[in-house]
Scaffold this active site. Structure first.
Site, mmCIF file in Angstrom:
data_model
loop_
_atom_site.group_PDB
_atom_site.id
_atom_site.type_symbol
_atom_site.label_atom_id
_atom_site.label_comp_id
_atom_site.label_asym_id
_atom_site.label_seq_id
_atom_site.Cartn_x
_atom_site.Cartn_y
_atom_site.Cartn_z
ATOM 1 N N HIS A 308 54.672 22.653 47.713
ATOM 2 C CA HIS A 308 55.478 23.207 48.806
ATOM 3 C C HIS A 308 56.015 22.058 49.649
ATOM 4 O O HIS A 308 55.330 21.069 49.871
ATOM 5 C CB HIS A 308 54.634 24.135 49.690
ATOM 6 C CG HIS A 308 55.448 25.073 50.505
ATOM 7 N ND1 HIS A 308 56.007 24.707 51.702
ATOM 8 C CD2 HIS A 308 55.829 26.344 50.271
ATOM 9 C CE1 HIS A 308 56.696 25.728 52.183
ATOM 10 N NE2 HIS A 308 56.610 26.731 51.335
ATOM 11 N N ASP A 366 53.776 32.063 45.802
ATOM 12 C CA ASP A 366 54.178 32.681 44.525
ATOM 13 C C ASP A 366 53.096 32.635 43.462
ATOM 14 O O ASP A 366 53.286 33.174 42.367
ATOM 15 C CB ASP A 366 55.430 31.965 43.998
ATOM 16 C CG ASP A 366 56.614 32.200 44.923
ATOM 17 O OD1 ASP A 366 57.261 31.227 45.332
ATOM 18 O OD2 ASP A 366 56.853 33.370 45.275
HETATM 19 C C1 SDX Z 1 58.887 29.164 48.028
HETATM 20 O O1 SDX Z 1 60.465 26.473 51.829
HETATM 21 C C2 SDX Z 1 59.775 27.526 51.864
HETATM 22 O O2 SDX Z 1 59.206 27.894 52.884
HETATM 23 C C3 SDX Z 1 59.777 28.341 50.572
HETATM 24 C C4 SDX Z 1 58.842 29.535 50.519
HETATM 25 C C5 SDX Z 1 59.260 30.605 51.494
HETATM 26 O O3 SDX Z 1 58.409 31.410 51.872
HETATM 27 O O4 SDX Z 1 60.497 30.699 51.775
HETATM 28 O O5 SDX Z 1 57.512 29.121 50.825
HETATM 29 C C6 SDX Z 1 58.846 30.168 49.134
HETATM 30 O O6 SDX Z 1 59.954 28.826 47.583
HETATM 31 C C7 SDX Z 1 57.593 28.543 47.555
HETATM 32 C C8 SDX Z 1 57.841 27.441 46.479
HETATM 33 C C9 SDX Z 1 58.032 28.122 45.126
HETATM 34 N N1 SDX Z 1 58.403 27.127 44.088
HETATM 35 C C10 SDX Z 1 57.549 26.772 43.120
HETATM 36 O O7 SDX Z 1 56.380 27.145 43.045
HETATM 37 C C11 SDX Z 1 58.192 25.884 42.048
HETATM 38 C C12 SDX Z 1 57.252 24.725 41.723
HETATM 39 N N2 SDX Z 1 57.146 23.853 42.894
HETATM 40 C C13 SDX Z 1 58.125 22.864 43.062
HETATM 41 O O8 SDX Z 1 59.196 22.713 42.264
HETATM 42 C C14 SDX Z 1 58.031 22.033 44.337
HETATM 43 O O9 SDX Z 1 56.724 21.892 44.668
HETATM 44 C C15 SDX Z 1 58.809 22.576 45.510
HETATM 45 C C16 SDX Z 1 60.231 22.805 45.148
HETATM 46 C C17 SDX Z 1 58.190 23.849 45.975
HETATM 47 C C18 SDX Z 1 58.723 21.547 46.632
HETATM 48 O O10 SDX Z 1 59.350 20.426 46.176
HETATM 49 P P1 SDX Z 1 59.539 19.138 47.148
HETATM 50 O O11 SDX Z 1 58.950 19.342 48.474
HETATM 51 O O12 SDX Z 1 60.989 18.743 47.093
HETATM 52 O O13 SDX Z 1 58.640 18.098 46.471
HETATM 53 P P2 SDX Z 1 59.065 17.160 45.268
HETATM 54 O O14 SDX Z 1 59.842 17.949 44.252
HETATM 55 O O15 SDX Z 1 59.691 15.947 45.855
HETATM 56 O O16 SDX Z 1 57.656 16.817 44.620
HETATM 57 C C19 SDX Z 1 56.845 15.770 45.154
HETATM 58 C C20 SDX Z 1 56.045 15.281 43.967
HETATM 59 C C21 SDX Z 1 56.906 14.906 42.763
HETATM 60 O O17 SDX Z 1 56.189 13.986 42.005
HETATM 61 P P3 SDX Z 1 56.568 12.366 42.139
HETATM 62 O O18 SDX Z 1 58.094 12.278 41.948
HETATM 63 O O19 SDX Z 1 56.159 12.010 43.537
HETATM 64 O O20 SDX Z 1 55.807 11.687 41.054
HETATM 65 O O21 SDX Z 1 55.188 16.349 43.512
HETATM 66 C C22 SDX Z 1 55.546 16.715 42.180
HETATM 67 C C23 SDX Z 1 56.937 16.192 41.942
HETATM 68 O O22 SDX Z 1 57.149 15.918 40.562
HETATM 69 N N3 SDX Z 1 55.477 18.163 42.119
HETATM 70 C C24 SDX Z 1 54.944 18.858 41.114
HETATM 71 C C25 SDX Z 1 55.073 20.210 41.497
HETATM 72 N N4 SDX Z 1 55.672 20.286 42.676
HETATM 73 C C26 SDX Z 1 55.916 19.024 43.065
HETATM 74 N N5 SDX Z 1 54.391 18.482 39.946
HETATM 75 C C27 SDX Z 1 53.952 19.475 39.143
HETATM 76 N N6 SDX Z 1 54.033 20.802 39.415
HETATM 77 C C28 SDX Z 1 54.592 21.203 40.602
HETATM 78 N N7 SDX Z 1 54.667 22.486 40.898
#
Ligand code: SDX
Length: 431
Positions: A308, A366
């Site tokens: 998140h 989720d």
């Molecule tokens: C919702 O914003 C809100 O409030 C949203 C929400 C709401 O109520 O409106 O809470 C609802 O959208 C919840 C999120 C649902 N999405 C997912 O579950 C999809 C999987 N998660 C992600 O894609 C990710 O975690 C996000 C999109 C939710 C957040 O992404 P960020 O904050 O932009 O973080 P990032 O992509 O920069 O990740 C940071 C690091 C990265 O690794 P490095 O580049 O540092 O090596 O964490 C890793 C990412 O690769 N990472 C994950 C991961 N999520 C982040 N690695 C594996 N699995 C994951 N799920």
């Protein structure tokens, strides 16, 4: 209003620019950069808005470090255990809990708007039966602006209010109709003697040929899912609604834009993706393979329902949802028991893994919601429409706050331009 709180200095090229700071009632202070470009001729750069406060709001507060979520100052845990979704709708819209009389009046007002214009049904027939229900509700909600002309003048507070009531009232009906259309069942009209969540389940699962049986515990679980998804500060879809609304666009069109944004798998579409992932993993012995894929930067696979932008300790909604999943699966003879076991084991293993710990990745809203919705009887395609109907009250509360904000203006970000400049056109025969 925010309180001024000292100033910050930006200095470069032997110049210094003092910028005022403002203090919130909770959360980080802000540096007010509104005059920066006019005075210093520079932009700030923040793709994804990781360090940017786009607005002032008094609706929802999140503390990602402490796993805290409050609607108008009330902790989500208290609202989840003691309130109901429609009461939370009142709280989000009017910034306080209603008296019994105020709630009854609000409930009756919403109830009187649950039906949709009969001609709206024609829109569904234009979609293929296998159309994703998010595609359908994006189109149908946008079409509401063609039907309810007495609630589209955003300069009229009464019309704005009516548009908010209509959207809270009609989204369940529109989402249920999308579900019925996808399975070839006749639409079911709302029943005004049912509660909000009960009515949605009735419109989805009752059939003319059978007596409908309503279960209080399932109605309560549905209501809780609505409540937990109601609002969440300036997330991507809420920011979309605010940006669309900042141009003065029609409120129904703004909410349709929010629905479109929510559909993405990185946002509201993650609940659908998460259940599919848990089903694909299938058994706990296959979890290490998927954990390894999630950690492999060359593999686009991510653990859906994990991570998140704001929560860096835990998503309090996931905690409530995890308990509700146990309760619902105890109620229904669900095939989901193995899936819930995989989810819990996946959470346990991931939270012990350095990769996830270093990046503060925890289950989000989720991660467990799909297990509950599937156990209630919804197909995965209906998960995000249910998120959308829950979040509609958050979108319109934020929209309403923005329209009434005296400093509100059209949102128009700038850019860091890195493309070519001053090129001369070359006729095609000379290229
Ligand atoms: C919702 O914003 C809100 O409030 C949203 C929400 C709401 O109520 O409106 O809470 C609802 O959208 C919840 C999120 C649902 N999405 C997912 O579950 C999809 C999987 N998660 C992600 O894609 C990710 O975690 C996000 C999109 C939710 C957040 O992404 P960020 O904050 O932009 O973080 P990032 O992509 O920069 O990740 C940071 C690091 C990265 O690794 P490095 O580049 O540092 O090596 O964490 C890793 C990412 O690769 N990472 C994950 C991961 N999520 C982040 N690695 C594996 N699995 C994951 N799920």
């Amino acid at each position: 209003m925010t309180q001024s709180s000292g100033s910050a200095t930006v200095s470069f090229d032997e110049q210094e620019f003092d910028l005022p700071m403002a203090s919130p009632t909770a959360g980080p202070r802000v540096i007010d950069i509104r005059t920066l470009y006019r005075r210093a001729k520079v932009f700030t750069f923040d793709p994804g808005f990781t360090s940017t406060a786009s607005c002032e709001s008094a609706i929802t507060f999140i503390d990602g470090e402490r796993g805290m979520l409050q609607y108008r100052g009330y902790p989500i845990e208290q609202l989840a255990s003691q309130s109901r979704f429609l009461e939370v709708c009142y709280l989000l819209l009017y910034s306080r809990l209603p008296t019994k009389e105020e709630f009854n009046t609000f409930r009756d007002r919403v109830t009187m708007h649950t039906m949709v214009h009969e001609q709206l049904i024609n829109f569904y027939r234009g979609f293929r039966r296998d159309a994703h229900p998010m595609a359908i509700i994006t189109g149908v909600v946008g079409a509401l602006s063609a039907f309810y002309h007495d609630s589209t003048d955003i300069t009229d507070p009464e019309q704005r209010e009516l548009a908010c009531i209509r959207m809270i009232a009609k989204l369940p009906t529109i989402a249920a109709m999308a579900y019925k259309y996808s399975i070839g069942h006749p639409y079911v009209y709302p029943r005004n003697n049912f509660g909000y969540a009960e009515n949605f389940l009735y419109m989805c699962f009752s059939v003319p040929a059978e007596k409908y049986e309503s279960f209080d515990e399932i109605n309560r679980a549905m209501d809780l899912i609505f409540l937990l998804h109601a609002d969440h500060e300036q997330n991507a879809s809420t920011s979309t609604v605010r940006l669309a609304g900042s141009s003065g666009a029609n409120p129904f069109a703004c909410v349709a834009a929010g629905i479109a944004c929510l559909w993405g798998p990185a946002h509201g579409g993650a609940n659908e993706g998460c259940l599919r992932m848990l089903r694909e993993i299938g058994t706990v012995d296959r979890i290490p393979e998927y954990i390894a894929r999630a950690k492999d930067r060359s593999d686009p696979f991510r653990l859906m329902g994990f991570g998140h932008r704001v929560y860096k300790s835990f998503d309090p909604r996931a905690h409530v949802m995890k308990n509700t999943a146990d309760e619902v699966l105890d109620l229904v003879d669900s095939k989901n028991r193995p899936t819930l076991m995989v989810a819990k084991e996946l959470e346990r293993i991931a939270l012990q893994d350095d990769y996830f710990q270093q990046r503060n990745l925890y289950p989000n809203v989720d991660f467990y919601s799909g297990i509950i919705l599937d156990a209630i009887g919804f197909p995965t395609e209906m998960f995000t429409p249910i998120f959308a109907l829950s979040r509609t009250v958050g979108w319109i509360s934020q929209w309403k706050e923005m329209i009434a904000d005296p400093i509100q203006k059209i949102g128009r970000p700038r850019q860091l331009y890195t493309g070519p400049v001053d090129r001369n056109y070359v006729p095609i025969d000379e290229r």
